[in-house]
Design a protein around this motif. Sequence first.
Motif, PDB file in Angstrom:
ATOM      1  N   ALA A   1       0.969  -1.127  -0.044  1.00  0.00           N
ATOM      2  CA  ALA A   1       0.037  -0.107  -0.084  1.00  0.00           C
ATOM      3  C   ALA A   1       0.870   1.356  -0.042  1.00  0.00           C
ATOM      4  O   ALA A   1       1.809   1.318  -0.878  1.00  0.00           O
ATOM      5  CB  ALA A   1      -1.086  -0.095   1.205  1.00  0.00           C
ATOM      6  N   ARG A   2       0.722   2.292   1.055  1.00  0.00           N
ATOM      7  CA  ARG A   2       1.347   3.414   1.051  1.00  0.00           C
ATOM      8  C   ARG A   2       2.902   3.298   0.930  1.00  0.00           C
ATOM      9  O   ARG A   2       3.681   3.921   0.417  1.00  0.00           O
ATOM     10  CB  ARG A   2       1.026   4.173   2.264  1.00  0.00           C
ATOM     11  CG  ARG A   2       1.514   5.429   2.357  1.00  0.00           C
ATOM     12  CD  ARG A   2       1.244   6.701   1.650  1.00  0.00           C
ATOM     13  NE  ARG A   2       1.810   7.844   1.542  1.00  0.00           N
ATOM     14  CZ  ARG A   2       3.107   8.172   0.912  1.00  0.00           C
ATOM     15  NH1 ARG A   2       3.567   7.261   0.174  1.00  0.00           N
ATOM     16  NH2 ARG A   2       3.595   9.125   1.168  1.00  0.00           N
TER      17      ARG A   2
ATOM     18  N   ASP B   1       4.234   2.311  -2.508  1.00  0.00           N
ATOM     19  CA  ASP B   1       4.248   3.646  -3.416  1.00  0.00           C
ATOM     20  C   ASP B   1       5.651   4.448  -2.930  1.00  0.00           C
ATOM     21  O   ASP B   1       6.092   4.716  -4.116  1.00  0.00           O
ATOM     22  CB  ASP B   1       3.117   4.425  -3.148  1.00  0.00           C
ATOM     23  CG  ASP B   1       1.887   3.997  -3.751  1.00  0.00           C
ATOM     24  OD1 ASP B   1       1.867   3.006  -4.431  1.00  0.00           O
ATOM     25  OD2 ASP B   1       0.587   4.661  -3.396  1.00  0.00           O
TER      26      ASP B   1
ATOM     27  N   LYS C   1      -7.741   2.626  -0.642  1.00  0.00           N
ATOM     28  CA  LYS C   1      -7.279   3.841  -1.423  1.00  0.00           C
ATOM     29  C   LYS C   1      -8.508   4.512  -2.041  1.00  0.00           C
ATOM     30  O   LYS C   1      -9.124   4.046  -2.782  1.00  0.00           O
ATOM     31  CB  LYS C   1      -6.231   3.298  -2.342  1.00  0.00           C
ATOM     32  CG  LYS C   1      -5.635   4.481  -2.955  1.00  0.00           C
ATOM     33  CD  LYS C   1      -4.289   4.185  -4.048  1.00  0.00           C
ATOM     34  CE  LYS C   1      -4.644   3.367  -5.113  1.00  0.00           C
ATOM     35  NZ  LYS C   1      -3.461   3.088  -5.814  1.00  0.00           N
TER      36      LYS C   1
ATOM     37  N   GLU D   1      -5.620   9.594  -6.533  1.00  0.00           N
ATOM     38  CA  GLU D   1      -5.927   8.662  -5.419  1.00  0.00           C
ATOM     39  C   GLU D   1      -5.054   9.051  -4.168  1.00  0.00           C
ATOM     40  O   GLU D   1      -3.978   9.546  -4.382  1.00  0.00           O
ATOM     41  CB  GLU D   1      -5.131   7.176  -6.414  1.00  0.00           C
ATOM     42  CG  GLU D   1      -5.871   7.062  -7.661  1.00  0.00           C
ATOM     43  CD  GLU D   1      -5.428   5.822  -8.548  1.00  0.00           C
ATOM     44  OE1 GLU D   1      -4.191   5.324  -7.691  1.00  0.00           O
ATOM     45  OE2 GLU D   1      -5.816   5.326  -9.431  1.00  0.00           O
ATOM     46  N   SER D   2      -5.568   8.561  -3.076  1.00  0.00           N
ATOM     47  CA  SER D   2      -4.868   8.554  -2.123  1.00  0.00           C
ATOM     48  C   SER D   2      -5.222   7.486  -0.954  1.00  0.00           C
ATOM     49  O   SER D   2      -6.451   7.078  -0.791  1.00  0.00           O
ATOM     50  CB  SER D   2      -5.122   9.997  -1.104  1.00  0.00           C
ATOM     51  OG  SER D   2      -6.535  10.089  -0.868  1.00  0.00           O
ATOM     52  N   TRP D   3      -4.252   6.853  -0.248  1.00  0.00           N
ATOM     53  CA  TRP D   3      -4.270   5.787   0.723  1.00  0.00           C
ATOM     54  C   TRP D   3      -4.909   6.731   2.062  1.00  0.00           C
ATOM     55  O   TRP D   3      -4.719   7.421   2.396  1.00  0.00           O
ATOM     56  CB  TRP D   3      -2.886   5.297   1.128  1.00  0.00           C
ATOM     57  CG  TRP D   3      -2.262   4.469  -0.042  1.00  0.00           C
ATOM     58  CD1 TRP D   3      -1.287   4.968  -0.926  1.00  0.00           C
ATOM     59  CD2 TRP D   3      -2.615   3.105  -0.410  1.00  0.00           C
ATOM     60  NE1 TRP D   3      -1.088   4.055  -1.690  1.00  0.00           N
ATOM     61  CE2 TRP D   3      -1.809   2.761  -1.449  1.00  0.00           C
ATOM     62  CE3 TRP D   3      -3.773   2.264   0.003  1.00  0.00           C
ATOM     63  CZ2 TRP D   3      -2.221   1.569  -2.268  1.00  0.00           C
ATOM     64  CZ3 TRP D   3      -3.889   1.135  -0.833  1.00  0.00           C
ATOM     65  CH2 TRP D   3      -3.161   0.863  -1.770  1.00  0.00           C
ATOM     66  N   HIS D   4      -5.929   5.627   2.443  1.00  0.00           N
ATOM     67  CA  HIS D   4      -6.055   6.223   3.930  1.00  0.00           C
ATOM     68  C   HIS D   4      -4.763   5.556   4.761  1.00  0.00           C
ATOM     69  O   HIS D   4      -4.471   4.760   4.895  1.00  0.00           O
ATOM     70  CB  HIS D   4      -7.242   5.098   4.522  1.00  0.00           C
ATOM     71  CG  HIS D   4      -8.583   5.404   3.788  1.00  0.00           C
ATOM     72  ND1 HIS D   4      -9.908   5.146   4.386  1.00  0.00           N
ATOM     73  CD2 HIS D   4      -8.839   5.734   2.506  1.00  0.00           C
ATOM     74  CE1 HIS D   4     -10.882   5.503   3.550  1.00  0.00           C
ATOM     75  NE2 HIS D   4     -10.345   6.018   2.412  1.00  0.00           N
TER      76      HIS D   4
ATOM     77  N   TRP E   1      -5.783  -2.464   2.901  1.00  0.00           N
ATOM     78  CA  TRP E   1      -5.787  -0.855   2.966  1.00  0.00           C
ATOM     79  C   TRP E   1      -6.878  -0.451   1.758  1.00  0.00           C
ATOM     80  O   TRP E   1      -6.845  -0.859   0.898  1.00  0.00           O
ATOM     81  CB  TRP E   1      -4.369  -0.544   2.480  1.00  0.00           C
ATOM     82  CG  TRP E   1      -3.325  -1.337   3.335  1.00  0.00           C
ATOM     83  CD1 TRP E   1      -2.866  -0.544   4.567  1.00  0.00           C
ATOM     84  CD2 TRP E   1      -2.589  -2.482   3.342  1.00  0.00           C
ATOM     85  NE1 TRP E   1      -1.966  -1.292   5.146  1.00  0.00           N
ATOM     86  CE2 TRP E   1      -1.604  -2.536   4.511  1.00  0.00           C
ATOM     87  CE3 TRP E   1      -2.765  -3.450   2.630  1.00  0.00           C
ATOM     88  CZ2 TRP E   1      -1.030  -3.601   4.775  1.00  0.00           C
ATOM     89  CZ3 TRP E   1      -1.838  -4.600   2.844  1.00  0.00           C
ATOM     90  CH2 TRP E   1      -0.906  -4.741   3.824  1.00  0.00           C
TER      91      TRP E   1
END
Lengths: 91, 136
Positions: A9-10, A13, B119, B126-129, B117
Motif C-alpha cells: 500500500a502506502r 508507493d 485507497k 488517488e490517496s491511501w487511507h 488498505w
Amino acid sequence: MKITLRCYARFRDAFGEEQEKEIPEGSSIRDAVIALAGSGPDADLLIDAEKNIRSYVMVMYKDTRISPIDADTITLSDNDVIILFPPVSGG
Amino acid sequence: MVIAITRDPIDPYPFIESAKKKESGGIVTFIGTVRDDGIDALDLEVCEEVALADLKTIGARAVSEYNLNSVDIVHRVGRMNLTEVIVVIVVGASHRQEGFAACAWILEEIKTYVPIWKKDISQDGESWHFSEEKKN
C-alpha cells in the motif's frame, strides 16, 4: 548479507514492492528498515528522528508480527524476508 | 464457517440464510459499504496470505469467546464503486447480547490489524487511507 524487504500500500508507493538490501552480518530488523528508509523525503514514513521504527509500522518476520520496539533485538540471517505494513484500513 | 477474501461482489443474503439454525435465537449482520466521502470509488489492497489467516483466527476466537453457533466473514478487495459491499459479517448466536457483541468485536479486530488498505479514487487523484495521528 542480503535481506529482502516487501512493502504494501502506502509503503509500496514510497519504497517499491520489493527491495533487496546488502547489510552487514549481525544486523537487526531495525537496521534493515533504516537501510530501506534511506535519506529521501519518505524516510520519515518508516523511522523517526532517532531512527527508531515508527510505532504504527507493522513488521512481519517469519510469519510473526514484530513490535517496532523489539526490532533492534532480532538479528537477521542471510536471505531473510521482512514485510512492512502501513496502518490498516479494512472493514 | 465461511471465511473468505474475494474480488467479486458479495451477496450477503446466502450467508444470512445459512446462519438460520435451531439453536440460534438471533443473527446479527454487519454489511460495510462504500460511503461517498467525495470519492468516486475505493480500491482495496490486501496481503492475502496474512489477512486470510488473521480472519480465520478472528472467526475462531469469536466462536469460542462469544459462544456463537456460526460466524461468516467475507471481505472484498479490489476496486469498488459507491454503495458496493466491502465486508459482510454474519453471526449466529443463541442470544442477542452475544451476537451484537461478537459482531462488533470482529469488525474492530479487522480494523485494528488485518492487512487490508483502502485507497480513495476521485477526480482529484488517488490517496491511501493513512492515519497521520499514528505517526507519533
